[in-house]
Design an enzyme around this catalytic site. Structure first.
Site, PDB file in Angstrom:
ATOM      1  N   ARG A 193       1.142  -1.154  -0.039  1.00  6.06           N
ATOM      2  CA  ARG A 193      -0.135  -0.013   0.176  1.00  6.06           C
ATOM      3  C   ARG A 193       0.580   1.126   0.072  1.00  6.06           C
ATOM      4  NH1 ARG A 193      -4.990  -1.705   3.997  1.00  6.06           N
ATOM      5  NH2 ARG A 193      -5.325  -4.096   3.143  1.00  6.06           N
ATOM      6  N   GLU A 222      -8.443   0.183  14.793  1.00  9.33           N
ATOM      7  CA  GLU A 222      -9.177  -0.002  14.310  1.00  9.33           C
ATOM      8  C   GLU A 222      -7.885  -2.068  14.083  1.00  9.33           C
ATOM      9  OE1 GLU A 222      -9.698  -1.253   9.365  1.00  9.33           O
ATOM     10  OE2 GLU A 222      -9.934   0.838  10.087  1.00  9.33           O
ATOM     11  N   SER A 246     -11.656  -5.493  10.049  1.00  4.31           N
ATOM     12  CA  SER A 246     -12.981  -5.378   9.112  1.00  4.31           C
ATOM     13  C   SER A 246     -13.672  -6.269   8.472  1.00  4.31           C
ATOM     14  CB  SER A 246     -12.378  -3.888   8.032  1.00  4.31           C
ATOM     15  OG  SER A 246     -11.973  -5.071   7.192  1.00  4.31           O
ATOM     16  N   ARG A 259      -1.552  -4.097  12.772  1.00  6.88           N
ATOM     17  CA  ARG A 259      -2.519  -4.188  13.316  1.00  6.88           C
ATOM     18  C   ARG A 259      -2.497  -5.255  14.662  1.00  6.88           C
ATOM     19  NH1 ARG A 259      -5.687  -0.070  11.986  1.00  6.88           N
ATOM     20  NH2 ARG A 259      -4.302   1.105  10.346  1.00  6.88           N
TER      21      ARG A 259
END
Length: 414
Positions: free
Chosen positions: A256, A343, A346, A383
């Site tokens: 990314r 977060e 998801s 994460r």
């Protein structure tokens, strides 16, 4: 991609939901082009029918000069109509593909601030010692090296070292075992996809510049998630109804660009240009997608609980939904350092939005129809290490791993 028939029948709904998602779509212009396009198709079909009839009529008897002239005129008219349709399609098709998916009626309206908390799990009371943030903890123990990562590849690339590599592998192995228990098939995927697959999944090499690395002079793009190649796995296929649902767990790096990602909450592993990730993906019948969405959420909850990470489930509001998502939840971990939730995972129901773009259907007694697709994060190593380091840090600075990881990692201390 939305069904054009749905847009014809629900133009105000499409306009409203697009605006609430943050997309300015000229629905009236789209339908105007659609009307002209249908008229041209109808006229073209009528002319082709005349040519086909003439071809049958003249099998046994050659046409007269007058008939030849008439046929030539019809063919010339057909060429003009086809050219007009091609010109309209150059505008109509990308405009249709730019329309975002609608969202469910019970979706909160507003932006990120309107995201709605649905559930909490785990103990979040303060510890009686100061918890180090993950980057400080990793650097003091020599378990990550961003400076050498920048030397080798650029800013926001890094090396993981020693026990952190073992921890990553242990988390993936545990998550894959859990996925197998829930009937997901493990997959490795290509790390590069062509632009058709990329855009079919709802990403864009040009329009989503904050995410996608494009390979210059080639129709290839580095994947931002294994969702992208997994979406393309069944492109242009008709699946048998009895084969559904198809459940996949894709393991891959995620590349990314993360343009503009700066600030405290992008420090360390929060936002990097490359990290490893296990992604869940589902192909199913439309009537099963809501139930399977809940199955993905349950999986993510089970993984968090096994890892003993306090979390909450958040329903994502319309303005915070991406273009493909019809309904989305986030699982956020408790950050003892920041005293808030952040977060972690998801989970989205995309309905038939991706399937229409990549022509993925299933066959039943009632004919063929488009499948629904869903995706959910199983384990993102940008994460999960943060959540483990912050929530399992001990007063002496060691990391006491959750019991589920100790069978792989030994006594559980890092």
């Amino acid at each position: 991609m939305l069904d054009i028939q749905y847009i014809r029948e629900n133009p105000e709904t499409v306009k409203r939901t697009s605006q609430q998602k943050g997309y300015n779509i000229d629905v009236a212009h789209l339908l105007e082009l659609d009307s002209k396009r249908r008229q041209l198709i109808q006229k073209s079909d009528e002319l082709r029918a005349q040519l086909n009839k003439a071809s049958e009529d003249f099998k046994n008897q050659p046409p007269s000069e007058e008939q030849r002239a008439s046929l030539k005129q019809i063919k010339e008219q057909l060429v003009v109509l086809e050219d007009q349709q091609e010109q309209i399609d150059k505008v109509f098709t990308p405009l249709l593909r730019s329309v975002p998916n609608v969202f469910s009626d019970d979706t909160p309206t507003g932006g990120e601030e309107a995201n709605r908390e649905e559930k909490k799990w785990g103990e979040i009371s303060d510890k009686n010692f100061e918890i180090k943030d993950h980057l400080t903890w990793l650097q003091q123990k020599g378990l990550v090296d961003f400076e050498r990562g920048a030397k080798v590849a650029g800013n926001k690339f890094y090396f993981l070292i020693g026990p952190m590599v073992e921890l990553e592998l242990a988390v993936f192995q545990m998550a894959l075992t859990l996925a197998k228990k829930h009937n997901f098939t493990a997959m490795t995927v290509p790390h590069l996809v062509n632009t058709r697959i990329l855009e079919g999944a709802g990403f864009s090499a040009r329009g989503d510049e904050k995410q996608i690395y494009k390979i210059e002079n080639d129709d290839l793009n580095l994947i931002a998630t294994s969702e992208i190649p997994l979406t393309g796995f069944h492109a242009d296929e008709i699946l048998d109804e009895k084969e559904l649902p198809r459940l996949y767990a894709g393991l891959s790096p995620a590349y990314r660009m993360e343009s503009g990602a700066y600030g405290k909450h992008n420090r360390g592993l929060f936002r990097t240009h490359q990290f490893n990730k296990l992604e869940l993906y589902v192909f199913c019948k439309p009537e099963d997608s809501e139930l399977l969405h809940q199955k993905l959420i349950n999986f993510e909850e089970e993984l968090c609980q096994v890892l003993e990470i306090p979390y909450r489930i958040v329903r994502i509001a319309a303005g915070d939904l991406g273009a493909p998502a019809y309904k989305k939840y986030d699982i956020e971990y408790w950050s003892p350092v920041d005293k808030t939730y952040r977060e972690l995972m998801s989970c989205s129901n995309v309905t038939d939005y991706q399937a229409r773009r990549l022509n993925i259907r299933f066959r039943s007694e009632n004919g063929t129809n488009f499948v629904h697709t869903l995706n959910g994060t199983a384990a993102a190593m940008s994460r999960i290490p943060i959540a483990l380091i912050e929530n399992h840090q001990q007063s002496d600075g060691s990391l006491l791993l959750p019991k589920a990881l100790r069978s792989v990692m030994g006594e559980g201390l890092i």
